[in-house]
Motif scaffolding. Structure first.
Motif, PDB file in Angstrom:
ATOM      1  N   PRO A   1      41.515  34.061  37.376  1.00 47.99           N
ATOM      2  CA  PRO A   1      40.090  34.236  37.679  1.00 47.99           C
ATOM      3  C   PRO A   1      39.764  35.183  38.822  1.00 47.99           C
ATOM      4  N   ASP A   2      40.518  35.129  39.919  1.00 47.13           N
ATOM      5  CA  ASP A   2      40.187  35.972  41.069  1.00 47.13           C
ATOM      6  C   ASP A   2      41.158  37.135  41.234  1.00 47.13           C
TER       7      ASP A   2
ATOM      8  N   LYS B   1      41.279  38.661  32.121  1.00 48.47           N
ATOM      9  CA  LYS B   1      41.826  38.624  33.473  1.00 48.47           C
ATOM     10  C   LYS B   1      43.163  37.896  33.490  1.00 48.47           C
TER      11      LYS B   1
ATOM     12  N   ASN C   1      43.802  43.485  35.267  1.00 51.50           N
ATOM     13  CA  ASN C   1      42.765  43.050  34.343  1.00 51.50           C
ATOM     14  C   ASN C   1      42.649  44.100  33.242  1.00 51.50           C
TER      15      ASN C   1
ATOM     16  N   GLU D   1      36.338  36.906  28.965  1.00 54.64           N
ATOM     17  CA  GLU D   1      34.885  36.814  28.940  1.00 54.64           C
ATOM     18  C   GLU D   1      34.370  37.694  27.806  1.00 54.64           C
TER      19      GLU D   1
ATOM     20  N   ARG E   1      30.342  45.381  38.592  1.00 55.82           N
ATOM     21  CA  ARG E   1      30.858  44.026  38.774  1.00 55.82           C
ATOM     22  C   ARG E   1      31.271  43.811  40.228  1.00 55.82           C
ATOM     23  N   THR E   2      31.155  42.559  40.679  1.00 51.35           N
ATOM     24  CA  THR E   2      31.548  42.218  42.050  1.00 51.35           C
ATOM     25  C   THR E   2      32.845  41.422  42.105  1.00 51.35           C
ATOM     26  N   ASP E   3      33.412  41.131  40.931  1.00 48.67           N
ATOM     27  CA  ASP E   3      34.627  40.308  40.902  1.00 48.67           C
ATOM     28  C   ASP E   3      35.891  41.135  40.702  1.00 48.67           C
ATOM     29  N   ILE E   4      35.791  42.471  40.793  1.00 47.88           N
ATOM     30  CA  ILE E   4      36.964  43.331  40.695  1.00 47.88           C
ATOM     31  C   ILE E   4      36.912  44.381  41.803  1.00 47.88           C
ATOM     32  N   ASP E   5      38.027  45.028  42.026  1.00 45.59           N
ATOM     33  CA  ASP E   5      38.085  46.156  42.955  1.00 45.59           C
ATOM     34  C   ASP E   5      37.726  47.407  42.157  1.00 45.59           C
TER      35      ASP E   5
ATOM     36  N   THR F   1      42.071  47.375  37.294  1.00 43.54           N
ATOM     37  CA  THR F   1      41.398  47.063  36.037  1.00 43.54           C
ATOM     38  C   THR F   1      41.571  48.241  35.089  1.00 43.54           C
TER      39      THR F   1
ATOM     40  N   LYS G   1      42.451  40.591  41.734  1.00 43.43           N
ATOM     41  CA  LYS G   1      41.903  41.819  42.296  1.00 43.43           C
ATOM     42  C   LYS G   1      42.826  43.009  42.045  1.00 43.43           C
TER      43      LYS G   1
END
Length: 325
Positions: free
Chosen positions: A76-77, A73, A110, A55, A145-149, A82, A79
């Motif tokens: 895509p999902d 990434k 990620n 991205e 962000r809400t798409d990573i831990d 990062t 977790k």
């Protein structure tokens, strides 16, 4: 007749003047090299060339400078942990993509790659104060962000990036789970004496000898040796013993300073590692060292829960024994 002492004083004065001219006129060009010789400022490739899912991220530093980054990434999902990767002083983030590709595969993570101000597609001009702001903007973006831990954010810096990462990690004890630095210098003050030996007596860090009369002219001192001892999070030191740019002894000094105040420090050296290729020459041992560090300090949620439960059981057992006693 001019005395020997007068000649000596004139000589010393000439060295100081020459040093002042170099420091004032050229220091940013020596510390920050956004464009490699024979290349342009733009990215030679993008992650798409290596079939990486990414991205384009555009940020604003706290002083308004527009910054560019790639958030790459594994899938895509994902977790997994990062990693914020801070690069060396020369070139741009595109020149690190091959290493990042392997990092994704080996560490199942990620990777967030920030272009410092003045580098790549980012606006502005590089400086220590500015790049410190840029690093904070990158971390603030990730924590929202809400798409990573967000509990598994780890900072990784190589060379100059290690100095950048040290400041960010120290300033954010509750947001950064761990810090990895590779082939990083104690300070730019110390490196000035390495790169320009005739200035060694007049410039240097806290451990150097001499009057250090030129220190006040250095605009980007990046004194990692003064920061590293204030970091509370776990730290992994990766040192190439054949580093031709930063003396490996400086990494050892950083480790010694950190370990005095922080028991969660690990030092791993690589006998054939040079400044830019330790990740390659270190082979499997290099990646296993980082993987173990991540497993211990940025574990999965279920692993973290199990670890906390085990600690609670252990404390309960100790309490029972103490009560019985």
């Amino acid at each position: 007749m001019v005395s020997y002492m007068s000649v000596l004083m004139y000589g010393v004065g000439g060295i100081i003047v020459a040093g002042m001219v170099l420091l004032v006129a050229l220091q940013e060009k020596l510390v920050y090299v956004p464009v490699l010789p024979g290349m342009t400022k733009s990215y030679p490739i993008t992650p798409t060339r290596l079939r990486l899912q990414y991205e384009d991220v555009w940020l604003r530093s706290s002083d308004g400078v527009r910054l560019h980054a790639w958030f790459i990434k594994l899938f895509p999902d994902c977790k997994g942990p990062t990693i914020i990767f801070f690069q060396e002083n020369a070139g741009n983030i595109a020149h690190r993509l091959e290493m990042v590709r392997i990092m994704l595969e080996r560490l199942q993570c990620n990777v967030f790659m920030l272009s410092y101000r003045g580098y790549g597609a980012s606006d502005g001009y590089p400086s220590q104060h500015g790049i410190t702001r840029d690093a904070q903007a990158a971390l603030d973006h990730l924590t929202q962000r809400t798409d990573i831990d967000t509990s598994r954010i780890v900072v990784f810096g190589r060379s100059l990036g290690g100095a950048v990462g040290a400041v960010l990690t120290k300033n954010n004890p509750d947001k950064v789970a761990g810090f990895i630095l590779e082939n990083t210098f104690t300070s730019i003050l110390d490196m000035a004496g390495v790169l320009l030996p005739f200035l060694k007596w007049f410039i240097g860090g806290s451990g150097s000898k001499g009057p250090k009369v030129l220190n006040c002219l250095v605009r980007s001192p990046w004194s990692t040796i003064d920061i590293i001892g204030q970091i509370k999070q776990p730290i992994l030191f990766l040192s190439g013993l054949q580093d031709e740019m930063v003396p490996p002894s400086q990494m050892q000094m950083l480790y010694a300073k950190a370990a005095t105040h922080n028991r969660r420090c690990v030092f791993v050296d690589f006998p054939t590692g040079m400044h830019m290729d330790t990740w390659l020459s270190g082979g499997d041992r290099y990646w296993r060292s980082i993987q173990l560090f991540l497993e211990q300090n940025a574990p999965k949620n279920e692993d973290r829960t199990r670890h906390n439960e085990n600690e609670s059981v252990a404390r309960s057992c100790c309490l029972s024994i103490d009560t019985a006693g």
